[in-house]
Design a protein around this motif. Structure first.
Motif, mmCIF file in Angstrom:
data_model
loop_
_atom_site.group_PDB
_atom_site.id
_atom_site.type_symbol
_atom_site.label_atom_id
_atom_site.label_comp_id
_atom_site.label_asym_id
_atom_site.label_seq_id
_atom_site.Cartn_x
_atom_site.Cartn_y
_atom_site.Cartn_z
ATOM 1 N N ALA A 178 1.071 -1.104 0.108
ATOM 2 C CA ALA A 178 0.140 -0.047 -0.168
ATOM 3 C C ALA A 178 0.890 1.069 0.043
ATOM 4 C CB ALA A 178 -0.996 -0.025 1.186
ATOM 5 N N MET A 179 2.108 1.270 0.756
ATOM 6 C CA MET A 179 2.756 2.430 1.171
ATOM 7 C C MET A 179 3.627 2.638 -0.468
ATOM 8 S SD MET A 179 5.424 2.506 4.280
ATOM 9 C CE MET A 179 6.686 1.844 3.613
ATOM 10 N N ILE A 180 4.007 1.459 -1.144
ATOM 11 C CA ILE A 180 4.816 1.522 -2.462
ATOM 12 C C ILE A 180 3.782 2.047 -3.503
ATOM 13 C CG2 ILE A 180 6.022 0.238 -4.330
ATOM 14 C CD1 ILE A 180 7.004 -1.633 -1.856
ATOM 15 N N PHE A 181 2.499 1.726 -3.601
ATOM 16 C CA PHE A 181 1.835 1.669 -4.685
ATOM 17 C C PHE A 181 0.719 2.998 -4.638
ATOM 18 C CE2 PHE A 181 3.587 -2.181 -5.997
ATOM 19 C CZ PHE A 181 3.747 -1.965 -7.306
ATOM 20 N N SER A 182 0.897 3.386 -3.371
ATOM 21 C CA SER A 182 -0.067 4.816 -3.196
ATOM 22 C C SER A 182 0.125 5.915 -3.586
ATOM 23 C CB SER A 182 -0.564 4.689 -1.453
ATOM 24 O OG SER A 182 0.723 5.170 -0.821
ATOM 25 N N GLY A 183 1.436 6.105 -4.031
ATOM 26 C CA GLY A 183 1.916 7.854 -4.732
ATOM 27 C C GLY A 183 1.118 7.963 -5.709
ATOM 28 N N GLY A 184 0.595 7.102 -6.259
ATOM 29 C CA GLY A 184 -0.119 7.530 -7.577
ATOM 30 C C GLY A 184 0.530 7.234 -9.104
ATOM 31 N N GLY A 185 1.926 7.460 -9.004
ATOM 32 C CA GLY A 185 2.549 7.263 -10.156
ATOM 33 C C GLY A 185 3.210 5.769 -10.426
#
Lengths: 385, 78
Positions: free
Chosen positions: A43-50
């Protein structure tokens, strides 16, 4: 958030993994708590949007359907056509992600780690075809293997059956302490490689090359060697983090590097550099290609079969890095070096002209080093700018 | 010829070296007798001469590394 890119990431990871370490040293199973850690970190890795969260989800569902479907199919039938079709569908998202940028559309197919995840998925299909995976796999097993967060962004590329053995294993306290010790050791060595040595080479040397070099030739020569060293320390540092964190989670992810700069020849180099990738290509492309040619007796000439195998392998490896001129040239360069070495090795077997002994080993290492650095120089893209 | 001798004969042919018939615990990969190309040759020969089908993905260099180990694995697959 890109994995292992900031100290914040390490601090959060350290806090999240504290219960894993306590469970491990007490000899308790790690897998249940590890699922929780994995979800939080992903979740932390992929929550940035990019990073392409939605593409990742669709990709994972597609691979699950393909793999589960193929395993059920393979339990009763075994047509080559279905196998090739399934493999093609499995790598289709990767192909799309490489081609879309050229069509000047939004690269919706891509997400962080797609190149590496594809290899993990296709590998399960190939091993199913070979009859090594017979039982249906659960969604948990597949997702857990494919989305194993420590190695999600840039590998190493693990093998399903190997991963599964570690995942199911209940480590004794002593065994786990050993893993934990090795894991922490690797992470700290990774700090030294990536954040100290790699960083120093890049920011104090490569960035200042304009002032250090006195002329175009010396600029490019210095760039070639410093970039090669930077690439190694940066990537080997990342790999140490990925493998170290895996160990702490009770999974012994494979290594990627084994002192690549002391390789005695180009073949030796590919057994030492980015090993999980080169072994993947060796086992799933080169050896299968050679096996097919030999079994069907399509090509009889040994040299020709092995050389065609190398050319196929390295061109694919080049394109896999990206559809850009530098990667294609890099692949072609290594294909050329491998076939040239293949001829030389064959010739030398008969004539024994290349002397053996310590001195000649050093000479071989030095020659290989320069050949390899020139390859990284091509890879860097600098000569094409 | 018993099964083990046949296996050793095939390995020796592919490695082009009879040392494997003498030293049954020699690591043929570390000794540089077998590379990935020769490995495929070995698998093809196992199939043609012994009738045992070994998938490429089954051939793990860590567990198929010595003449003894190879004989054991082939016995399991027979």
């Amino acid at each position: 958030m890109t994995p292992y890119s900031s100290f914040l990431f390490f601090i959060i990871l350290g806090i999240l993994l504290l219960p894993t370490m306590i469970l491990g040293t007490m000899g308790k199973p790690l897998r249940y708590y590890n699922v929780f850690v994995s979800i939080v970190v992903l979740a932390m890795i992929f929550s940035g949007g990019g990073e392409g969260f939605y593409s990742l989800v669709i990709f994972t569902i597609l691979q699950l359907v393909l793999i589960k479907g193929y395993i059920s199919y393979r339990q009763t039938k075994n047509s080559s056509l279905v196998f090739y079709l399934m493999s093609l569908l499995s790598i289709l998202p990767l192909i799309l992600s490489k081609i879309l940028p050229f069509l000047a559309v939004d690269n919706w197919a891509s997400f962080l780690g797609i190149s590496y995840l594809t290899f993990r998925a296709v590998q399960i299909i190939i091993e199913t075809r070979d009859g090594l995976i017979k039982q249906q796999l659960s969604i948990y097993q597949l997702v857990n293997f494919m989305l194993f967060y420590p190695t999600i962004s840039s590998g190493p590329i693990d093998r399903f059956r190997r991963f599964q053995k570690d995942e199911e294993k209940r480590w004794t306290p002593d065994e786990y302490k050993e893993l934990l010790y090795k894991g922490i050791n690797k992470i700290f060595l990774g700090f030294l490689y990536k954040f100290i040595i790699g960083y120093a080479i890049n920011s104090y040397f490569i960035m200042n090359l304009d002032y250090i070099a006195d002329g175009r030739v010396s600029y490019h020569l210095l760039y070639m060697y410093s970039y090669s060293l930077y690439l190694f320390f940066d990537f080997a540092g990342y790999t140490l983090f990925a493998v170290g964190v895996s160990y702490i989670m009770g999974i012994r992810s494979p290594e990627n590097f084994n002192k690549p700069f002391i390789s005695r020849n180009i073949k030796d180099f590919w057994n030492r550099w980015h090993m999980s990738l080169s072994f993947w290509f060796r086992d799933y492309v080169f050896m299968r290609f050679v096996f097919l040619m030999k079994k069907k007796k399509w090509i009889q000439n040994k040299m020709l079969v092995s050389n065609l195998g190398y050319i196929l392998l390295f061109l694919l490896m080049g394109v896999w890095h990206g559809l850009a001129i530098q990667y294609i040239v890099y692949g072609a360069y290594h294909a050329l070096m491998m076939t040239a070495f293949n001829f030389f090795e064959n010739w030398n077997k008969k004539h024994k002209r290349w002397p053996t002994g310590k001195f000649m080993t050093v000479v071989s290492i030095v020659i290989t080093f320069h050949v390899v650095c020139f390859g990284f120089y091509l890879f860097s893209g600098r000569p094409f700018q | 010829m018993d099964f083990k001798e046949k296996v050793l004969q095939v390995i020796a042919e592919v490695c082009e070296d009879d040392v494997v018939k003498e030293e049954h615990d020699l690591d043929i990969f570390e000794a540089g007798l077998l590379d990935s190309f020769a490995t495929v040759e070995l698998l093809v020969q196992f199939e043609e001469q012994l009738g045992i089908n070994v998938p490429i993905t089954e051939f793990d260099r860590d567990t198929w590394n010595t003449p003894n180990a190879i004989t054991d694995r082939l016995n399991e697959l027979k």
